[in-house]
Design a protein around this motif. Structure first.
Motif, PDB file in Angstrom:
ATOM      1  N   UNK A  76      35.516  28.762  44.172  1.00 55.21           N
ATOM      2  CA  UNK A  76      36.444  29.758  44.334  1.00 55.21           C
ATOM      3  C   UNK A  76      36.917  30.175  43.018  1.00 55.21           C
ATOM      4  N   UNK A  77      36.709  31.476  42.838  1.00 55.33           N
ATOM      5  CA  UNK A  77      36.838  32.190  41.406  1.00 55.33           C
ATOM      6  C   UNK A  77      38.102  33.287  41.556  1.00 55.33           C
ATOM      7  N   UNK A  78      38.809  33.349  40.590  1.00 61.68           N
ATOM      8  CA  UNK A  78      39.646  34.399  40.425  1.00 61.68           C
ATOM      9  C   UNK A  78      38.619  35.620  40.013  1.00 61.68           C
ATOM     10  N   UNK A  79      38.933  36.907  39.807  1.00 61.49           N
ATOM     11  CA  UNK A  79      38.105  38.236  39.593  1.00 61.49           C
ATOM     12  C   UNK A  79      37.645  37.902  38.271  1.00 61.49           C
ATOM     13  N   UNK A  80      38.498  37.497  37.376  1.00 64.41           N
ATOM     14  CA  UNK A  80      38.231  37.334  35.945  1.00 64.41           C
ATOM     15  C   UNK A  80      37.076  36.412  35.690  1.00 64.41           C
ATOM     16  N   UNK A  81      37.522  35.066  36.490  1.00 67.80           N
ATOM     17  CA  UNK A  81      36.244  34.133  36.170  1.00 67.80           C
ATOM     18  C   UNK A  81      34.875  34.647  36.824  1.00 67.80           C
TER      19      UNK A  81
ATOM     20  N   UNK B 143      49.640  32.328  32.927  1.00 69.20           N
ATOM     21  CA  UNK B 143      49.127  31.021  33.388  1.00 69.20           C
ATOM     22  C   UNK B 143      48.036  30.550  32.608  1.00 69.20           C
ATOM     23  N   UNK B 144      46.826  30.479  33.009  1.00 70.39           N
ATOM     24  CA  UNK B 144      45.565  30.050  32.255  1.00 70.39           C
ATOM     25  C   UNK B 144      44.951  31.377  31.617  1.00 70.39           C
ATOM     26  N   UNK B 145      44.448  31.130  30.315  1.00 65.09           N
ATOM     27  CA  UNK B 145      43.812  32.224  29.678  1.00 65.09           C
ATOM     28  C   UNK B 145      42.828  32.793  30.166  1.00 65.09           C
TER      29      UNK B 145
ATOM     30  N   UNK C  82      47.263  35.378  36.561  1.00 65.10           N
ATOM     31  CA  UNK C  82      48.205  34.828  35.521  1.00 65.10           C
ATOM     32  C   UNK C  82      48.082  35.364  34.163  1.00 65.10           C
ATOM     33  N   UNK C  83      47.174  36.313  34.012  1.00 67.20           N
ATOM     34  CA  UNK C  83      46.965  36.551  32.588  1.00 67.20           C
ATOM     35  C   UNK C  83      46.127  38.110  32.170  1.00 67.20           C
ATOM     36  N   UNK C  84      45.173  38.012  32.510  1.00 64.96           N
ATOM     37  CA  UNK C  84      44.254  39.444  32.540  1.00 64.96           C
ATOM     38  C   UNK C  84      44.868  40.648  33.024  1.00 64.96           C
TER      39      UNK C  84
ATOM     40  N   UNK D  91      54.425  33.697  22.966  1.00 62.03           N
ATOM     41  CA  UNK D  91      53.755  33.832  24.207  1.00 62.03           C
ATOM     42  C   UNK D  91      53.083  32.574  24.546  1.00 62.03           C
ATOM     43  N   UNK D  92      52.970  32.018  25.723  1.00 63.95           N
ATOM     44  CA  UNK D  92      52.469  30.638  25.829  1.00 63.95           C
ATOM     45  C   UNK D  92      51.382  30.732  26.931  1.00 63.95           C
ATOM     46  N   UNK D  93      50.875  29.906  27.248  1.00 65.35           N
ATOM     47  CA  UNK D  93      49.933  29.715  28.386  1.00 65.35           C
ATOM     48  C   UNK D  93      50.162  28.565  29.355  1.00 65.35           C
ATOM     49  N   UNK D  94      50.435  28.458  30.367  1.00 62.94           N
ATOM     50  CA  UNK D  94      51.079  27.344  31.037  1.00 62.94           C
ATOM     51  C   UNK D  94      50.042  26.583  31.661  1.00 62.94           C
ATOM     52  N   UNK D  95      48.804  27.299  32.100  1.00 64.01           N
ATOM     53  CA  UNK D  95      47.656  26.745  32.573  1.00 64.01           C
ATOM     54  C   UNK D  95      47.580  26.565  34.043  1.00 64.01           C
ATOM     55  N   UNK D  96      48.544  26.981  34.761  1.00 63.76           N
ATOM     56  CA  UNK D  96      48.624  27.267  36.098  1.00 63.76           C
ATOM     57  C   UNK D  96      49.921  27.856  36.691  1.00 63.76           C
TER      58      UNK D  96
END
Length: 291
Positions: free
Chosen positions: A90-95, A144-146, A151-153, A173-178
């Motif tokens: 199960x991917x996001x569009x970017x992954x 979120x995640x990079x 959550x990012x792109x 800026x920070x990246x929470x991971x989720x």
């Protein structure tokens, strides 16, 4: 003597045939397991909870064992699929775009939720002075995640379109991971604002895990293509079809199917194709996030 020689030859041949049969059986059995994973955009326990009924359903439809294997980060989901350690992710569009590029177009997106045709991100804050994207200048912010699309792109892309460069115009800026971690960071005052997947936001609100009077949405993005279930192109075509058909057969009018669909936060799955993610790839190129 001759009898002994032939008997030994026969036994050797028989033993060889048995070993070959055992080996072939082992390979066949190995192929009877569909190894599935998902990008870790929510807590591992939540991902397992969401997948269990779907996994049981797929086992019945496919006639094979389905195993869910959590991964540590987004990159691991990409590497797991293209290196053959996973069969479906199960991917996001970017992954998905990352997997497509890393594998030299050797991955195929099968299905997506109907909502993923026009998916959205939301920007949230507790700060009353923040009401539009331009107000984020000189503020602290969490993605979120990079490797997250929603959550990012795409939030970064919409920020850039609003003439806000997160790397130079924001205080930090920070990246929470989720996605749920982003909400926690904003609600806890660790950052002034953040961006996340609209589906996770709506789920957290409906479960009373966030107070929308305290943490509010101040901007919702236009729609874009996002999540999908992806496999490698070397998966047998008949198995790809069985998987696709199984997803498309889920019917919200059937109580058992509805339970599965509700956990996936959709009313139905629809077919998808790689071309749908060209805009995501272009946005990633523009943002300098494709390496």
């Amino acid at each position: 003597m001759r009898f002994s020689f032939y008997r030994r030859a026969t036994l050797v041949t028989l033993a060889s045939a048995i070993c070959t049969l055992c080996l072939s059986s082992g390979i066949a059995n190995a192929q009877q397991v569909l190894r599935v994973s998902a990008i870790p955009d929510e807590a591992p326990t939540e991902l397992q909870r969401k997948f269990k009924p779907l996994g049981d359903y797929l086992e019945k439809k496919l006639g094979m064992k389905v195993e869910f294997t959590p991964v540590t980060d987004y990159a691991a989901s990409v590497e797991g699929l293209i290196k053959g350690k996973l069969d479906m992710v199960w991917f996001g569009g970017f992954t998905f775009v990352q997997a497509k590029i890393r594998s030299k177009n050797q991955v195929i997106p099968l299905v997506q939720r109907e909502e993923d045709e026009k998916f959205k991100s939301v920007f949230i804050t507790t700060n009353p002075a923040i009401n539009k994207l331009e107000d984020l200048k000189a503020k602290t912010f969490s993605f979120g995640s990079e490797s997250s699309t929603s959550g990012h792109l795409m939030p970064r892309s919409f920020l850039l379109n609003a003439k806000v460069n997160p790397d130079t115009d924001m205080k930090r800026i920070a990246f929470s991971g989720a996605h749920d971690a982003t909400v926690a960071a904003v609600a806890g005052g660790k950052v002034d604002a953040g961006a996340l997947n609209i589906s996770v936001w709506e789920k957290l609100v409906s479960q009373n895990k966030v107070d929308p009077k305290q943490v509010r949405v101040f901007y919702t993005t236009p729609g874009y293509f996002d999540y999908n279930w992806t496999v490698r192109s070397d998966m047998p075509a008949d198995l790809r079809k069985k998987i696709t058909d199984a997803f498309l057969a889920l019917d919200s009018n059937n109580p058992k199917d509805k339970e599965i669909l509700d956990l996936q936060r959709t009313a139905r799955f629809i077919p998808t194709k790689a071309d749908n993610y060209d805009a995501i790839e272009a946005a990633a190129q523009q943002a300098g996030l494709l390496k």
